[in-house]
Design a protein around this motif. Sequence first.
Motif, mmCIF file in Angstrom:
data_model
loop_
_atom_site.group_PDB
_atom_site.id
_atom_site.type_symbol
_atom_site.label_atom_id
_atom_site.label_comp_id
_atom_site.label_asym_id
_atom_site.label_seq_id
_atom_site.Cartn_x
_atom_site.Cartn_y
_atom_site.Cartn_z
ATOM 1 N N LYS A 230 0.739 -1.358 0.037
ATOM 2 C CA LYS A 230 0.019 -0.043 0.074
ATOM 3 C C LYS A 230 0.856 1.406 -0.234
ATOM 4 N N GLY A 231 0.461 2.100 -0.865
ATOM 5 C CA GLY A 231 1.114 3.710 -1.052
ATOM 6 C C GLY A 231 2.474 3.443 -1.803
ATOM 7 N N ASP A 232 2.973 2.020 -2.267
ATOM 8 C CA ASP A 232 4.164 2.003 -2.919
ATOM 9 C C ASP A 232 3.914 2.459 -4.552
ATOM 10 N N VAL A 233 4.967 2.863 -5.160
ATOM 11 C CA VAL A 233 4.919 2.880 -6.467
ATOM 12 C C VAL A 233 5.859 1.879 -7.307
ATOM 13 N N CYS A 234 5.287 1.157 -8.103
ATOM 14 C CA CYS A 234 6.049 0.160 -8.850
ATOM 15 C C CYS A 234 6.373 0.492 -10.238
ATOM 16 N N THR A 235 7.404 0.027 -10.924
ATOM 17 C CA THR A 235 7.573 0.680 -12.376
ATOM 18 C C THR A 235 8.088 -0.627 -13.020
ATOM 19 N N ALA A 236 7.592 -0.975 -14.096
ATOM 20 C CA ALA A 236 8.085 -2.126 -14.987
ATOM 21 C C ALA A 236 8.790 -1.414 -16.348
#
Length: 131
Positions: free
Chosen positions: A80-86
């Motif tokens: 929750k609240g994290d930004v994940c980038t692929a």
Amino acid sequence: RARRNQSPKPWIGIRANAGVDRGRAAFSFVNETGGNIRLGWSTADATLELGMDGKSFGFGGTGTKSHNGNYDKWGQTYGKGDVCTALLDLDKHSIMYMVNDHLIPGDAFSIPKYLWGQAFFPHVLVKEATF
């Protein structure tokens, strides 16, 4: 007396309708509610269950990567609240990930030769989560 449905909630997969067939690309999301999210890249004919066939690559919030139905602990957890980038690099044939703007060291995946030249599409698989 009514019974509550005790079956597990289903995973739901979505894939973008615009793909990338050369160069580099990336997409990000914010995990708004927690829950389970897996993000990655797939070809147009991959199943919507990201990471479950030979044409898709996923990384989940449990710190697990998946491809062809195989799971391996890798990277770090996110929630929750994290930004994940692929990140996709078709020049190097690799897939990488970032969590909260920090690159996870090493390639998560090397794209096999049988997929070189194909378009890859942003892909997300969710269960009890919004982004």
